[in-house]
Design an enzyme around this catalytic site. Structure first.
Site, short mmCIF file in Angstrom:
data_model
loop_
_atom_site.label_atom_id
_atom_site.label_comp_id
_atom_site.label_asym_id
_atom_site.label_seq_id
_atom_site.Cartn_x
_atom_site.Cartn_y
_atom_site.Cartn_z
N LEU A 1 0.84 -1.19 0.00
CA LEU A 1 0.00 0.00 0.00
C LEU A 1 0.87 1.24 0.00
O LEU A 1 1.96 1.25 0.60
CB LEU A 1 -0.91 0.02 1.23
CG LEU A 1 -1.94 -1.12 1.34
CD1 LEU A 1 -2.72 -1.00 2.64
CD2 LEU A 1 -2.87 -1.14 0.14
N ASP A 2 0.40 2.29 -0.67
CA ASP A 2 1.12 3.56 -0.68
C ASP A 2 1.27 4.10 0.73
O ASP A 2 0.52 3.74 1.65
CB ASP A 2 0.37 4.60 -1.52
CG ASP A 2 0.23 4.19 -2.97
OD1 ASP A 2 1.04 3.36 -3.42
OD2 ASP A 2 -0.69 4.70 -3.63
N TYR A 3 2.21 5.00 0.88
CA TYR A 3 2.46 5.67 2.16
C TYR A 3 1.17 6.22 2.77
O TYR A 3 0.89 6.05 3.96
CB TYR A 3 3.47 6.80 1.94
CG TYR A 3 3.72 7.70 3.13
CD1 TYR A 3 4.64 7.36 4.11
CD2 TYR A 3 3.04 8.91 3.25
CE1 TYR A 3 4.87 8.19 5.20
CE2 TYR A 3 3.26 9.75 4.33
CZ TYR A 3 4.17 9.38 5.31
OH TYR A 3 4.39 10.22 6.38
#
Length: 276
Positions: free
Chosen positions: A129-131
């Site tokens: 997952l993205d930041y």
């Protein structure tokens, strides 16, 4: 140096060299040349050998007993754990894996978790997952399980909730484009990698919509790029939109299902985003 071993049972016929490149990191693949060996059914063979279904491949390699990343003494939120994998909740605004510029990550939290259990694990993130994105992540605890999950990624279902800017004219649909890369950003292009997203509007408000997204491919920033492409960027997405509400991007991986290759059961996990 410490000796470690990986074991695989082959599920399709292919060249050993290709199998190693597909299932090992570039770093480990290069390291095998000087600090490791590969056996097929107990025998050391040429890497151009053809693997057959049900062959046993054992990789033996040496590693340094030192973690190059700083420790984070914070336990992750474990949703489910088996002997071979974990389902973990990732908070928003933390990396999945560390970088030199920001070593604080979920990976570091998992290292600390296994240390407290006195358990050795070879951590492999099956999805990332993205930041800015929160939600469920599937984590293999050994290379064999990572190989099984990665070989059957089409059997893994991932669904997301998001608050998107504005109201949709079409309340559901399929977005199928190519996504290309420009620096740290992605954009819809005639070139790049194929990306397919299904969506349906769950609820509408005055200025925003609650939307369910179903990923059929897993490109970096896919939902963020596709929602912006439709003219409805995710609220709080500072990269692809303008409508910001504090430090939170309203995107959550709320549903995850996959096959447990030990029990042959289909496992399903679902959470409710804290902002819903």
């Amino acid at each position: 140096m410490k000796e470690k071993e990986l074991k695989f049972i082959i599920s399709k016929e292919e060249v050993l060299r290709d199998f190693l490149k597909e299932n090992l990191s570039k770093k480990l693949y290069k390291r095998l040349r000087c600090f490791g060996s590969v056996k097929v059914n107990g025998q050391i063979v040429d890497r151009n050998s053809i693997l057959k279904i049900d062959d046993e491949v054992i990789i033996i390699y040496l590693v340094e007993e030192k973690n190059e990343w700083p420790k984070i003494c914070k336990l992750p939120k474990i949703i489910y754990e088996s002997a071979d994998y974990l389902v973990v909740y990732k908070e928003a605004n933390i990396l999945t894996i560390p970088t030199k510029s920001d070593p604080r990550s979920l990976y570091q939290m998992l290292l600390y978790y296994f240390e407290t259990k006195n358990e050795e694990a070879n951590i492999s993130f099956i999805n990332r997952l993205d930041y800015e994105t929160q939600g469920l992540i599937l984590v293999a605890k050994n290379r064999n399980m990572a190989y099984l999950f990665n070989s059957h990624k089409k059997d893994i279902t991932r669904m997301y909730y998001a608050y998107c800017d504005g109201k949709f004219i079409n309340k559901n649909g399929r977005i199928e484009t190519f996504i290309a890369k420009n620096g740290n950003k992605r954009y819809v292009s005639d070139e790049g990698k194929l990306a397919i997203t299904l969506y349906d509007v769950v609820k509408e408000y005055d200025y925003k919509s609650l939307v369910r997204f179903h990923l059929l491919t897993g490109r970096t920033h896919q939902i963020r790029v596709h929602s912006a492409y439709l003219g409805h960027p995710i609220i709080g997405d500072r990269t692809y939109g303008e409508n910001s509400d504090g430090n939170l991007m309203y995107l959550c991986s709320y549903y995850l299902s996959f096959k447990d290759y030990t029990s042959n059961e289909i496992k399903e996990f679902m959470i409710t985003p804290e902002w819903m």
